[in-house]
Design a protein around this motif. Structure first.
Motif, PDB file in Angstrom:
ATOM      1  N   LEU A 113      11.805  -8.776   9.895  1.00 11.00           N
ATOM      2  CA  LEU A 113      11.694  -8.377   9.154  1.00 11.00           C
ATOM      3  C   LEU A 113       9.842  -7.449   8.986  1.00 11.00           C
ATOM      4  N   PRO A 114       9.120  -7.070   8.810  1.00 11.13           N
ATOM      5  CA  PRO A 114       7.821  -7.021   8.689  1.00 11.13           C
ATOM      6  C   PRO A 114       7.041  -7.655   7.905  1.00 11.13           C
ATOM      7  N   LEU A 115       7.652  -7.441   6.615  1.00  9.71           N
ATOM      8  CA  LEU A 115       6.671  -8.309   5.452  1.00  9.71           C
ATOM      9  C   LEU A 115       7.610  -9.038   5.617  1.00  9.71           C
ATOM     10  N   ASP A 116       7.134  -9.814   4.732  1.00  9.67           N
ATOM     11  CA  ASP A 116       8.159 -11.263   3.452  1.00  9.67           C
ATOM     12  C   ASP A 116       7.927 -10.867   2.288  1.00  9.67           C
ATOM     13  N   THR A 117       9.148  -9.934   2.010  1.00 11.16           N
ATOM     14  CA  THR A 117       9.080  -9.762  -0.001  1.00 11.16           C
ATOM     15  C   THR A 117       8.777 -10.849  -0.783  1.00 11.16           C
ATOM     16  N   THR A 127      -1.172  -5.461   8.038  1.00  8.14           N
ATOM     17  CA  THR A 127      -0.113  -5.246   8.245  1.00  8.14           C
ATOM     18  C   THR A 127       1.189  -4.783   7.182  1.00  8.14           C
ATOM     19  N   ARG A 128      -0.251  -5.128   5.846  1.00  6.22           N
ATOM     20  CA  ARG A 128       1.262  -3.923   4.379  1.00  6.22           C
ATOM     21  C   ARG A 128       0.793  -2.938   4.748  1.00  6.22           C
ATOM     22  N   LEU A 129      -0.456  -2.333   5.110  1.00  5.98           N
ATOM     23  CA  LEU A 129       0.172  -1.043   5.140  1.00  5.98           C
ATOM     24  C   LEU A 129       0.626   0.230   5.741  1.00  5.98           C
ATOM     25  N   ASP A 130       0.882  -0.860   7.168  1.00  2.54           N
ATOM     26  CA  ASP A 130       1.944  -0.240   8.095  1.00  2.54           C
ATOM     27  C   ASP A 130       3.307  -0.502   7.361  1.00  2.54           C
ATOM     28  N   ALA A 131       3.530  -1.662   6.834  1.00  5.79           N
ATOM     29  CA  ALA A 131       5.076  -1.430   6.753  1.00  5.79           C
ATOM     30  C   ALA A 131       4.394  -1.315   4.513  1.00  5.79           C
ATOM     31  N   ARG A 132       3.924  -0.041   4.414  1.00  5.39           N
ATOM     32  CA  ARG A 132       3.933  -0.024   2.813  1.00  5.39           C
ATOM     33  C   ARG A 132       5.553   0.171   2.322  1.00  5.39           C
ATOM     34  N   PHE A 133       6.252   1.037   2.761  1.00  8.60           N
ATOM     35  CA  PHE A 133       7.610   1.085   2.437  1.00  8.60           C
ATOM     36  C   PHE A 133       8.039  -0.469   1.241  1.00  8.60           C
ATOM     37  N   MET A 134       7.851  -1.555   2.595  1.00 11.69           N
ATOM     38  CA  MET A 134       8.172  -3.141   1.843  1.00 11.69           C
ATOM     39  C   MET A 134       7.416  -3.444   1.238  1.00 11.69           C
ATOM     40  N   ASP A 135       6.205  -3.854   1.599  1.00  9.37           N
ATOM     41  CA  ASP A 135       4.981  -4.441   1.045  1.00  9.37           C
ATOM     42  C   ASP A 135       5.270  -3.556  -0.673  1.00  9.37           C
ATOM     43  N   LEU A 136       5.811  -2.288  -1.247  1.00  8.66           N
ATOM     44  CA  LEU A 136       6.313  -2.300  -1.718  1.00  8.66           C
ATOM     45  C   LEU A 136       7.458  -2.738  -3.069  1.00  8.66           C
ATOM     46  N   ARG A 137       7.896  -3.317  -2.045  1.00  7.28           N
ATOM     47  CA  ARG A 137       9.161  -4.371  -2.764  1.00  7.28           C
ATOM     48  C   ARG A 137       8.046  -5.715  -3.147  1.00  7.28           C
ATOM     49  N   ILE A 138       7.180  -5.988  -3.127  1.00  5.41           N
ATOM     50  CA  ILE A 138       7.132  -7.183  -3.446  1.00  5.41           C
ATOM     51  C   ILE A 138       5.878  -7.231  -4.588  1.00  5.41           C
ATOM     52  N   ARG A 140       3.847  -7.835  -6.741  1.00  2.00           N
ATOM     53  CA  ARG A 140       2.776  -7.576  -7.110  1.00  2.00           C
ATOM     54  C   ARG A 140       1.625  -6.174  -7.133  1.00  2.00           C
ATOM     55  N   THR A 141       1.881  -6.061  -5.733  1.00  4.50           N
ATOM     56  CA  THR A 141       2.344  -4.588  -4.929  1.00  4.50           C
ATOM     57  C   THR A 141       2.592  -3.439  -5.594  1.00  4.50           C
ATOM     58  N   LYS A 142       4.173  -3.673  -6.549  1.00  3.56           N
ATOM     59  CA  LYS A 142       4.428  -2.871  -7.593  1.00  3.56           C
ATOM     60  C   LYS A 142       3.847  -1.966  -8.589  1.00  3.56           C
ATOM     61  N   GLU A 428      -5.685  -0.377  -1.500  1.00  7.44           N
ATOM     62  CA  GLU A 428      -4.714  -1.129  -1.660  1.00  7.44           C
ATOM     63  C   GLU A 428      -4.145  -0.684  -2.997  1.00  7.44           C
ATOM     64  N   VAL A 429      -4.536   0.266  -3.846  1.00  8.15           N
ATOM     65  CA  VAL A 429      -4.823   1.212  -5.156  1.00  8.15           C
ATOM     66  C   VAL A 429      -4.140   1.811  -4.396  1.00  8.15           C
ATOM     67  N   VAL A 430      -3.766   2.571  -3.553  1.00  2.00           N
ATOM     68  CA  VAL A 430      -3.641   3.658  -3.426  1.00  2.00           C
ATOM     69  C   VAL A 430      -1.997   3.725  -2.254  1.00  2.00           C
ATOM     70  N   LEU A 431      -1.033   4.957  -2.343  1.00  2.00           N
ATOM     71  CA  LEU A 431       0.389   4.629  -1.542  1.00  2.00           C
ATOM     72  C   LEU A 431       0.227   4.488  -0.288  1.00  2.00           C
ATOM     73  N   PHE A 432      -0.536   5.605   0.148  1.00  2.00           N
ATOM     74  CA  PHE A 432      -0.581   5.651   1.813  1.00  2.00           C
ATOM     75  C   PHE A 432      -2.028   5.947   2.318  1.00  2.00           C
ATOM     76  N   PRO A 433      -3.121   5.356   2.242  1.00  2.00           N
ATOM     77  CA  PRO A 433      -4.567   5.526   2.224  1.00  2.00           C
ATOM     78  C   PRO A 433      -4.677   6.681   3.422  1.00  2.00           C
ATOM     79  N   ARG A 434      -6.049   6.924   3.692  1.00  2.00           N
ATOM     80  CA  ARG A 434      -6.242   7.865   4.262  1.00  2.00           C
ATOM     81  C   ARG A 434      -7.728   7.380   4.781  1.00  2.00           C
ATOM     82  N   ASP A 435      -7.833   6.845   6.257  1.00  2.00           N
ATOM     83  CA  ASP A 435      -8.925   6.762   6.312  1.00  2.00           C
ATOM     84  C   ASP A 435      -9.465   6.953   7.595  1.00  2.00           C
TER      85      ASP A 435
END
Ligand code: AMO
Length: 441
Positions: A113-117, A127-138, A140-142, A428-435
């Motif tokens: 897995l890309p992240l530990d939920t 790393t979290r933003l690269d796998a944001r769909f999975m980060d959102l399963r955590i 705190r992020t949710k 952290e507060v943007v789903l898919f940030p653009r920078d």
């Protein structure tokens, strides 16, 4: 897909309790954790609401043996549906466990897995933003995004109750509005166009239409070169514009809105996941003039002169002295956009305008002003800022046929969220940030 289990009738983990003891239920979600304790095996299933414990006893009949073998093998984060009997169990989450009769694997996850939920192993923000769909399963992020949704809802509730109408203005535009920040050019058939930096021109034009009170919550695009924890290249701004009022009235609306949003979010249990207790800011907020701000910053030993904009370090110095939300008013015209109304000549000793910024001790949250509503003055201001009046013709024209006095502001939603939730990095507060570096996912 052919499914044996009636997942359309599934219950959320939090909808089941020990009161359902003996009932057969269907749950569905992700395999959060597997715990092998020798004689018993626990499968923790996570859904939108929370967690359910599925308990398997190893040394039972052949049906259980077969189920046990499959459950043991299913990789973590796979999507499963489980049907079984509820059994009251005080040690399990929500006070019950499920003794499964059937399990269906709806989507098997890869083993690595890309992240530990479960949050046992932390990860860098990148790393979290690269796998944001999975980060959102955590959890705190949710919760950050549930709170963001609540904030937006509260804003709409507040403004709708005060007779504002919600508008949508174009995001493909032909002219810049915010002097200090660059535009993203795009190719628009045979012409050049830009992504909009702010709905500024359009919300002002609607004041000439008689709409009186408008708001918009929408993306703004800023080609900021710098890589900081408070700048994005695509941010969400909430803008208002109000006719027949001055900067003073819209400042009042802004502080009341902020207090309302805090009070609406304050009782939300998900705040506990962020270890937060929100204090509703006391209004009216403190107001200091730009001149007072410059004096205080200089006295604190920073090099700053009248007429200079406040950099990050000056903002932080002042913020640390004040320690709460505050307004900076009476800015020099030279560092505010062309649309800010100059103060009455006799009322001020220096060349200031009726513009303000709303500041959090760490970051600027909003800026606004009373607007110039005289066609001649506006044209002159545009030209004196080195801009071409021709490219503003569509906007300037609306000032020639009956434009009431008006005022408004723009509030950064992402910055409001990061400051409310005491989060350091705006990403952290943007789903898919653009920078500068991030264009995917
Ligand atoms: P301003 O340029 O100050 O004003 O922008 C308003 C608010 O939008 C947020 N913001 C940003 N947030 C994240 N990243 C960025 N790059 C970024 N740029 C701006 C900030 C800022 O305070 N037209 C005026 C508003 C008005 O006068 O009505 C304007 O756009 O929180």
């Amino acid at each position: 897909m052919n499914m044996r289990l009636a997942i359309q009738n599934r219950k959320y983990a939090t909808e089941i309790s020990s009161d359902n003891d003996g009932e057969t239920v269907c749950i569905a979600g992700w395999v959060h954790e597997k715990r092998d304790l020798g004689g018993v095996f626990f499968l923790i299933v996570r859904d939108f609401g929370g967690f359910a414990q599925v308990t398997l006893h190893k040394h039972k009949g052949s049906v259980e043996q077969e189920l046990f073998a499959r459950v043991k093998k299913v990789p973590r984060e796979s999507v499963v549906a489980i049907e079984g009997k509820v059994k009251s169990e005080s040690k399990a989450p929500n006070g019950y466990e499920i003794i499964p009769d059937q399990m269906e694997v709806l989507s098997e996850a890869s083993q690595v897995l890309p992240l530990d939920t479960t949050e046992k192993v932390g990860a860098e923000l990148d790393t979290r933003l690269d796998a944001r769909f999975m980060d959102l399963r955590i959890e705190r992020t949710k919760q950050i995004f549930i709170i963001r949704s609540r904030v937006l809802k509260a804003i709409r509730e507040f403004l709708d109750e005060r007779g504002f109408i919600e508008i949508n203005t174009p995001k493909i535009v032909s002219a810049a509005t915010e002097g200090g920040t660059a535009l993203f050019p795009i190719s628009y058939f045979e012409r050049e166009a830009f992504l909009n930096q702010s709905p500024q021109l359009y919300k002002q034009m609607l004041m000439a239409s008689g709409f009186d009170r408008v708001y918009e919550i929408a993306p703004i695009f800023r080609a900021e070169e710098h890589d900081t924890t408070k700048h994005l290249n695509e941010a969400t701004s909430m803008d208002i514009e109000v006719a027949f009022v001055s900067d003073k009235e819209v400042m009042k609306i802004l502080e009341e809105l902020i207090a309302f949003v805090y009070s609406k979010v304050r009782g939300y249990p998900g705040l506990a996941k962020l270890n937060l207790k929100l204090e509703v800011p006391k209004i009216p907020l403190r107001r200091i003039t730009y001149e007072e701000a410059i004096e205080a910053i200089s006295e604190a030993g920073e090099d700053i002169e009248w007429g200079e904009d406040l950099g990050t370090s000056a903002e932080r110095t002042l913020g640390a002295m004040i320690g709460e939300l505050y307004f900076i008013t009476d800015w020099p015209c030279a560092i505010k956009p062309f649309y800010a109304q100059p103060a009455d000549a006799e009322a001020k000793s220096k060349d200031t305008c009726n513009a303000f910024d709303l500041m959090h001790p760490r970051v600027e949250l909003a800026s606004g002003s009373q607007r110039v509503h005289s066609y001649e003055l506006l044209k002159q201001n545009i030209e004196s800022k080195g801009l071409s009046a021709d490219s503003f013709e569509f906007y300037l024209d609306t000032f020639r046929f009956g434009m009431p006095p008006h005022a408004g502001w723009g509030l950064g939603i992402d910055r409001l969220l990061m400051s409310m939730l005491e989060i350091e990095n705006i990403r952290e507060v943007v789903l898919f940030p653009r920078d500068r570096r991030r264009l995917a996912p």
